[in-house]
Design a protein around this motif. Structure first.
Motif, PDB file in Angstrom:
ATOM      1  N   PRO A 183     -10.771   5.895  -7.896  1.00 47.68           N
ATOM      2  CA  PRO A 183     -11.423   4.598  -8.164  1.00 47.68           C
ATOM      3  C   PRO A 183     -10.467   3.413  -8.008  1.00 47.68           C
ATOM      4  O   PRO A 183     -10.886   2.337  -7.565  1.00 47.68           O
ATOM      5  CB  PRO A 183     -11.912   4.742  -9.614  1.00 47.68           C
ATOM      6  CG  PRO A 183     -12.056   6.213  -9.826  1.00 47.68           C
ATOM      7  CD  PRO A 183     -10.955   6.829  -9.024  1.00 47.68           C
ATOM      8  N   TYR A 184      -9.189   3.606  -8.349  1.00 50.90           N
ATOM      9  CA  TYR A 184      -8.216   2.533  -8.180  1.00 50.90           C
ATOM     10  C   TYR A 184      -7.997   2.226  -6.699  1.00 50.90           C
ATOM     11  O   TYR A 184      -7.813   1.065  -6.316  1.00 50.90           O
ATOM     12  CB  TYR A 184      -6.898   2.895  -8.844  1.00 50.90           C
ATOM     13  CG  TYR A 184      -6.998   3.097 -10.340  1.00 50.90           C
ATOM     14  CD1 TYR A 184      -7.458   2.085 -11.174  1.00 50.90           C
ATOM     15  CD2 TYR A 184      -6.644   4.301 -10.923  1.00 50.90           C
ATOM     16  CE1 TYR A 184      -7.553   2.264 -12.546  1.00 50.90           C
ATOM     17  CE2 TYR A 184      -6.740   4.500 -12.296  1.00 50.90           C
ATOM     18  CZ  TYR A 184      -7.194   3.480 -13.098  1.00 50.90           C
ATOM     19  OH  TYR A 184      -7.293   3.665 -14.445  1.00 50.90           O
ATOM     20  N   TYR A 185      -8.001   3.267  -5.874  1.00 49.71           N
ATOM     21  CA  TYR A 185      -7.828   3.056  -4.444  1.00 49.71           C
ATOM     22  C   TYR A 185      -9.036   2.340  -3.851  1.00 49.71           C
ATOM     23  O   TYR A 185      -8.883   1.504  -2.945  1.00 49.71           O
ATOM     24  CB  TYR A 185      -7.591   4.383  -3.730  1.00 49.71           C
ATOM     25  CG  TYR A 185      -6.161   4.842  -3.768  1.00 49.71           C
ATOM     26  CD1 TYR A 185      -5.267   4.488  -2.761  1.00 49.71           C
ATOM     27  CD2 TYR A 185      -5.689   5.632  -4.812  1.00 49.71           C
ATOM     28  CE1 TYR A 185      -3.943   4.902  -2.790  1.00 49.71           C
ATOM     29  CE2 TYR A 185      -4.368   6.051  -4.850  1.00 49.71           C
ATOM     30  CZ  TYR A 185      -3.496   5.685  -3.844  1.00 49.71           C
ATOM     31  OH  TYR A 185      -2.186   6.091  -3.883  1.00 49.71           O
ATOM     32  N   VAL A 186     -10.234   2.666  -4.329  1.00 50.37           N
ATOM     33  CA  VAL A 186     -11.432   1.966  -3.862  1.00 50.37           C
ATOM     34  C   VAL A 186     -11.345   0.481  -4.217  1.00 50.37           C
ATOM     35  O   VAL A 186     -11.617  -0.395  -3.390  1.00 50.37           O
ATOM     36  CB  VAL A 186     -12.701   2.603  -4.454  1.00 50.37           C
ATOM     37  CG1 VAL A 186     -13.929   1.768  -4.089  1.00 50.37           C
ATOM     38  CG2 VAL A 186     -12.871   4.031  -3.958  1.00 50.37           C
ATOM     39  N   ALA A 187     -10.952   0.194  -5.463  1.00 46.80           N
ATOM     40  CA  ALA A 187     -10.780  -1.205  -5.880  1.00 46.80           C
ATOM     41  C   ALA A 187      -9.687  -1.879  -5.051  1.00 46.80           C
ATOM     42  O   ALA A 187      -9.813  -3.050  -4.661  1.00 46.80           O
ATOM     43  CB  ALA A 187     -10.448  -1.274  -7.365  1.00 46.80           C
ATOM     44  N   ALA A 188      -8.612  -1.137  -4.772  1.00 44.62           N
ATOM     45  CA  ALA A 188      -7.517  -1.698  -3.975  1.00 44.62           C
ATOM     46  C   ALA A 188      -7.968  -2.004  -2.553  1.00 44.62           C
ATOM     47  O   ALA A 188      -7.468  -2.949  -1.930  1.00 44.62           O
ATOM     48  CB  ALA A 188      -6.334  -0.742  -3.956  1.00 44.62           C
ATOM     49  N   LEU A 241       0.827  -1.206   0.000  1.00 45.56           N
ATOM     50  CA  LEU A 241       0.000   0.000   0.000  1.00 45.56           C
ATOM     51  C   LEU A 241       0.861   1.257   0.000  1.00 45.56           C
ATOM     52  O   LEU A 241       0.557   2.231  -0.695  1.00 45.56           O
ATOM     53  CB  LEU A 241      -0.923  -0.006   1.223  1.00 45.56           C
ATOM     54  CG  LEU A 241      -1.886   1.185   1.348  1.00 45.56           C
ATOM     55  CD1 LEU A 241      -2.712   1.374   0.083  1.00 45.56           C
ATOM     56  CD2 LEU A 241      -2.791   0.999   2.562  1.00 45.56           C
ATOM     57  N   LEU A 242       1.963   1.237   0.739  1.00 42.72           N
ATOM     58  CA  LEU A 242       2.859   2.393   0.760  1.00 42.72           C
ATOM     59  C   LEU A 242       3.498   2.614  -0.605  1.00 42.72           C
ATOM     60  O   LEU A 242       3.668   3.754  -1.046  1.00 42.72           O
ATOM     61  CB  LEU A 242       3.943   2.206   1.829  1.00 42.72           C
ATOM     62  CG  LEU A 242       3.456   2.123   3.279  1.00 42.72           C
ATOM     63  CD1 LEU A 242       4.638   1.978   4.229  1.00 42.72           C
ATOM     64  CD2 LEU A 242       2.627   3.346   3.656  1.00 42.72           C
ATOM     65  N   MET A 243       3.853   1.518  -1.286  1.00 33.84           N
ATOM     66  CA  MET A 243       4.401   1.652  -2.635  1.00 33.84           C
ATOM     67  C   MET A 243       3.368   2.211  -3.594  1.00 33.84           C
ATOM     68  O   MET A 243       3.687   3.027  -4.468  1.00 33.84           O
ATOM     69  CB  MET A 243       4.910   0.290  -3.129  1.00 33.84           C
ATOM     70  CG  MET A 243       6.207  -0.154  -2.478  1.00 33.84           C
ATOM     71  SD  MET A 243       6.924  -1.636  -3.257  1.00 33.84           S
ATOM     72  CE  MET A 243       5.730  -2.882  -2.777  1.00 33.84           C
ATOM     73  N   ALA A 244       2.100   1.818  -3.424  1.00 31.31           N
ATOM     74  CA  ALA A 244       1.032   2.345  -4.271  1.00 31.31           C
ATOM     75  C   ALA A 244       0.830   3.837  -4.018  1.00 31.31           C
ATOM     76  O   ALA A 244       0.612   4.608  -4.962  1.00 31.31           O
ATOM     77  CB  ALA A 244      -0.265   1.584  -4.014  1.00 31.31           C
TER      78      ALA A 244
END
Length: 281
Positions: free
Chosen positions: A73-78, A54-57
């Motif tokens: 939206p990518y964070y919601v999916a993540a 998550l930190l790398m993202a």
């Protein structure tokens, strides 16, 4: 950062273990202490294993004013993937620990468990994301965030040519400073930023290394690695290594990598620009 989260999750696990044990005694629930310990520590252990990703993202896809609509939206999916990994890892740890203790762990209905855990995990997920971005923002305020000074004051003469910036504007703790391009020793790629090294300090510039390289004078600044552009005048020697790679010894004593892909081009430019350095290469 990982140590910080280890302390946070570890403290929470200890607190939850104690309160759950007290509740079990108070309400006469037949819970073994080791069951409680396994249940309360398995969750933070899996979360800690997931945090580096998550930190790398957060570093790779930061949520800034100009990017959050695209990346949210990518964070919601993540967050859904985070919960799925959390539930799977937690259940596997509990099953293994219970089996070692001669017991069996029953996770119950997986769909209901996932919904229950997601309602908690989504808050934890976005709290980590928010705190990570807040720390990064505060760090840039302290260190100083650079930007290209492309538009001069109305009554002043242009301070840079259109193609070759002569100065960068550095905003630090609410104040603006000018950093001359001639003072930049090297630039290092760091996610969506490039760290400009100036007199031992790094100033993050929101740019890619390729975009910055295109704006710098190729006679003065040379690509040495996929993550580094160096100022030739700051390179004191080139140390050859195996497989065609090399090390660059900088004037301040720092050693930077030079990949095989860029080594010969760097030496060719250095031969014309810095004879003394080329002789030591």
């Amino acid at each position: 950062m990982l140590l910080f989260w280890a302390v946070v999750f570890g403290t929470a696990a200890i607190g939850n273990t104690l309160t759950t044990r007290i509740d079990a005694i108070r309400y006469h629930v037949p819970f073994e202490t080791w069951h409680i310990v396994v249940n309360e520590f398995s969750s933070p252990l899996v979360s800690l294993a997931l945090i580096p990703f998550l930190l790398m993202a957060c570093d790779r896809w930061p949520l800034h004013a100009d990017t959050w609509r695209r990346y949210l939206p990518y964070y919601v999916a993540a967050s859904v993937l985070w919960c799925a990994g959390h539930v799977a890892g937690m259940d596997l740890l509990r099953m293994a620990a219970y089996a070692l203790g001669g017991d069996a762990f029953d996770p119950g209905g997986l769909v209901l468990q996932f919904v229950y855990e997601y309602l908690k995990d989504v808050r934890t997920f976005f709290f980590i994301v928010a705190l990570c971005h807040a720390v990064e923002w505060f760090g840039r305020q302290v260190v100083g965030e650079a930007s290209l000074l492309a538009e001069p004051d109305d009554e002043a003469a242009p301070v840079e040519p259109v193609d070759r910036p002569e100065r960068f504007l550095v905003r630090k703790l609410g104040r603006d400073f000018l950093v001359a391009t001639a003072d930049i020793e090297w630039a290092q790629a760091a996610g969506n930023y490039v760290n400009l090294r100036v007199r031992g300090r790094d100033y993050p510039l929101r740019s890619t290394l390729a975009a910055l390289e295109a704006r710098l004078d190729p006679v003065v600044f040379v690509r040495a690695h996929r993550s580094y552009v160096v100022r030739l005048a700051q390179v004191t020697s080139i140390e050859p290594l195996d497989a065609g790679e090399a090390r660059l010894h900088m004037a301040d004593g720092t050693v930077l990598p030079c990949s095989r892909r860029y080594r010969e081009a760097l030496r060719a430019v250095a031969s014309g620009a810095e004879p003394a350095m080329a002789a030591r290469a």
